[in-house]
Write a protein that holds these residues in place. Sequence first.
Motif, mmCIF file in Angstrom:
data_model
loop_
_atom_site.group_PDB
_atom_site.id
_atom_site.type_symbol
_atom_site.label_atom_id
_atom_site.label_comp_id
_atom_site.label_asym_id
_atom_site.label_seq_id
_atom_site.Cartn_x
_atom_site.Cartn_y
_atom_site.Cartn_z
ATOM 1 N N LEU A 31 1.867 -6.722 -11.071
ATOM 2 C CA LEU A 31 1.936 -4.991 -10.339
ATOM 3 C C LEU A 31 1.684 -4.170 -11.596
ATOM 4 O O LEU A 31 0.627 -3.462 -11.522
ATOM 5 N N LEU A 32 2.021 -4.850 -12.583
ATOM 6 C CA LEU A 32 1.500 -3.897 -13.542
ATOM 7 C C LEU A 32 -0.337 -4.563 -13.726
ATOM 8 O O LEU A 32 -0.672 -3.260 -14.455
ATOM 9 N N CYS A 33 -0.733 -5.378 -13.897
ATOM 10 C CA CYS A 33 -1.917 -5.274 -14.012
ATOM 11 C C CYS A 33 -2.812 -4.748 -12.649
ATOM 12 O O CYS A 33 -4.156 -4.377 -12.968
ATOM 13 N N TYR A 34 -2.030 -4.953 -11.345
ATOM 14 C CA TYR A 34 -3.223 -4.928 -10.071
ATOM 15 C C TYR A 34 -3.257 -2.186 -10.553
ATOM 16 O O TYR A 34 -4.651 -2.006 -10.456
ATOM 17 N N GLN A 35 -2.141 -2.076 -11.223
ATOM 18 C CA GLN A 35 -1.754 -0.769 -11.278
ATOM 19 C C GLN A 35 -3.088 -0.153 -12.909
ATOM 20 O O GLN A 35 -3.707 0.615 -12.501
ATOM 21 N N ARG A 36 -2.743 -1.134 -14.168
ATOM 22 C CA ARG A 36 -3.670 -1.009 -14.946
ATOM 23 C C ARG A 36 -5.648 -1.155 -14.182
ATOM 24 O O ARG A 36 -6.522 -0.212 -14.859
ATOM 25 N N ASN A 86 8.522 1.594 -5.967
ATOM 26 C CA ASN A 86 9.333 1.178 -4.079
ATOM 27 C C ASN A 86 9.062 -0.459 -4.405
ATOM 28 O O ASN A 86 10.385 -0.811 -4.118
ATOM 29 N N LEU A 87 7.717 -1.172 -5.088
ATOM 30 C CA LEU A 87 8.431 -3.225 -5.084
ATOM 31 C C LEU A 87 9.339 -3.138 -6.094
ATOM 32 O O LEU A 87 9.974 -4.260 -5.865
ATOM 33 N N LEU A 88 9.317 -2.631 -7.302
ATOM 34 C CA LEU A 88 9.626 -3.041 -8.474
ATOM 35 C C LEU A 88 11.195 -2.571 -8.234
ATOM 36 O O LEU A 88 12.544 -3.027 -8.560
ATOM 37 N N SER A 89 11.664 -1.320 -7.354
ATOM 38 C CA SER A 89 13.601 -1.279 -6.710
ATOM 39 C C SER A 89 13.757 -2.702 -6.054
ATOM 40 O O SER A 89 14.819 -2.669 -6.296
ATOM 41 N N LEU A 90 12.907 -3.440 -5.857
ATOM 42 C CA LEU A 90 13.682 -4.546 -4.987
ATOM 43 C C LEU A 90 13.048 -5.387 -5.596
ATOM 44 O O LEU A 90 13.946 -6.739 -4.810
ATOM 45 N N LEU A 91 13.000 -5.596 -7.153
ATOM 46 C CA LEU A 91 12.884 -6.656 -7.379
ATOM 47 C C LEU A 91 14.154 -7.263 -8.277
ATOM 48 O O LEU A 91 14.423 -6.256 -8.757
ATOM 49 N N GLU A 94 3.636 5.301 -6.774
ATOM 50 C CA GLU A 94 4.626 5.533 -6.102
ATOM 51 C C GLU A 94 5.355 3.864 -5.026
ATOM 52 O O GLU A 94 6.692 3.395 -5.015
ATOM 53 N N VAL A 95 4.117 2.795 -4.697
ATOM 54 C CA VAL A 95 4.241 2.372 -3.373
ATOM 55 C C VAL A 95 4.955 1.005 -5.604
ATOM 56 O O VAL A 95 6.218 -0.056 -5.120
ATOM 57 N N MET A 96 4.774 1.119 -6.590
ATOM 58 C CA MET A 96 4.491 0.177 -7.570
ATOM 59 C C MET A 96 6.506 0.711 -8.012
ATOM 60 O O MET A 96 7.008 -0.626 -8.193
ATOM 61 N N LYS A 141 -6.866 -2.751 -1.153
ATOM 62 C CA LYS A 141 -5.776 -1.332 -1.092
ATOM 63 C C LYS A 141 -4.139 -1.205 -1.891
ATOM 64 O O LYS A 141 -3.816 -2.335 -0.976
ATOM 65 N N ILE A 142 -3.686 -0.462 -1.750
ATOM 66 C CA ILE A 142 -2.407 -0.598 -2.718
ATOM 67 C C ILE A 142 -1.121 -0.271 -1.225
ATOM 68 O O ILE A 142 -0.597 -0.650 -0.873
ATOM 69 N N ASP A 143 -2.084 -0.376 0.325
ATOM 70 C CA ASP A 143 -1.624 -0.001 1.433
ATOM 71 C C ASP A 143 -1.321 -1.920 1.557
ATOM 72 O O ASP A 143 0.192 -2.460 2.446
ATOM 73 N N LEU A 144 -2.280 -2.613 1.677
ATOM 74 C CA LEU A 144 -2.274 -4.344 1.996
ATOM 75 C C LEU A 144 -1.370 -4.625 0.641
ATOM 76 O O LEU A 144 -0.798 -5.902 1.057
ATOM 77 N N ILE A 145 -1.848 -4.075 -0.827
ATOM 78 C CA ILE A 145 -0.887 -4.612 -1.681
ATOM 79 C C ILE A 145 -0.075 -4.572 -0.646
ATOM 80 O O ILE A 145 1.314 -5.638 -1.383
ATOM 81 N N ASP A 146 1.727 -3.633 -0.630
ATOM 82 C CA ASP A 146 2.640 -3.469 -0.315
ATOM 83 C C ASP A 146 2.801 -4.037 0.647
ATOM 84 O O ASP A 146 3.973 -5.060 1.167
ATOM 85 N N LYS A 147 1.952 -4.395 2.200
ATOM 86 C CA LYS A 147 2.464 -6.115 3.035
ATOM 87 C C LYS A 147 2.539 -6.999 2.264
ATOM 88 O O LYS A 147 3.453 -7.894 2.537
#
Length: 464
Positions: free
Chosen positions: A150-155, A175-180, A171-173, A125-131
Amino acid sequence: MQKTLASFPGSFKKLFGYLMDETKDLKVLFHDFEDGAEGFELVAARFCYNKKSLDCISFWTWSELLVALKECQDLLSASDSSLILEKILDCVVTRLASLVVASPCTCSSENTRISWWFEDLLVLKIDLIDKVIRMSISRNIDHAMISKFLLCYQRSRFLTATPTEKCKIMEVMINLLSLLDRSSFSCKLLFGILRVVSSLKISSHHKSILENLIGSQLDRATIDFLLVPSSRRKGYVYDVNLVLRLVKAFYIEGRCFVLASRLRKVASLVDSYLVEVAADCHLSPSKFAALVLVLPDDARESHDRLFQAIDIYLEVHGGLCEAKKMKICSALNYAKLSTDALKHLARNPKFPSRIAIQVFINQQSKLENLFEDKTHLVDTFSSSVFAEESIDEKVSSDQVLVYAKRINLPNKAEHLDVQLQAMQCTITELEKYCGIMQTQIGNIPRTRLSSLGNNARFLPKLCS
């Protein structure tokens, strides 16, 4: 089992303490225990595993770690955490960082060998992916690989996700892209995300983060990316407000310093966009003026495309008052317009009359500078090289000078067209004369040049 539970303090110890010496089998019934047997197993593990047992997790196989992650996410809420979960996540990310986990299949390419784990994590799930991703970033796992995952996961998840789940994923995606690192994902990927979220109700905060990411790479975009349709309630065809925000985000990302080469690319992109939207009859003058003025003057080397866009807009919006026309035309720098553009502008009735006067003054200044340069060259050659040339050539030179001296700046706007034609004729005559001089210089014998002595090397070069 009762001995294990009773060895820990609390209710279990009180419950089983006086039964420890009994030899008969003991049964414990928990009515309506949340999540049933699996829930009890996880809770028992959280309380009963000691540090030594947790250390054994590092020896689990990849498949065992995945199963454990799946069980944790099924039983723990997004805000929940446990020592076991943290240990499992640590082991998973460590394997990914070191790439010591062998692929379960034979891979023919390096890219497949590295990214085979994508499919294994799609069940989370997305919460665990975030971690997982945040921990991966802290371990310096390749950012480009993370963005691809992340793109693969979203699709993959969008195939069965509800609208609410899709919003959460995006929203999680974001946030994570902004960290890259910005170089780890393409501008095309960001605009693809923008198209997806345009149909979702994500928060304005996350929209702002996404637009800032796009703005930071705006110099890599193409005109097709910017042609985003506007909502129906806005009336105009394309989302002009979006482009204005992206350009401003480009400046914010660059802070006080933006490379000139990047700025030129953004200016070219904006000019192409202006030409596209200028024909929109519903685009208000204030929005179009905001677009033409969004970039500083030094962003453009030439203003010809900007003039073209303004010309189209004034053609479509023929009923604008002089004040609105002047506001739009204030972005033009006449010194950065070509001769053809200036000629067209001076004769264009769609532009304000004051614009034509300003254009004529600028053209007059250019011609006077050109005339001074040509006159200086003619005088120099007339006194040194062409003293022996024919009278006809001298008469031709005198005609050019007399014709040029006739030019004068009138005070009345009705004479602008006549004077502009005279200037164009003068420039043509001067260029023709320059060509004649070049031909004559090439025909001069070397003996004649040598007779000039040391002054020969100071002969000026014409019309290079």
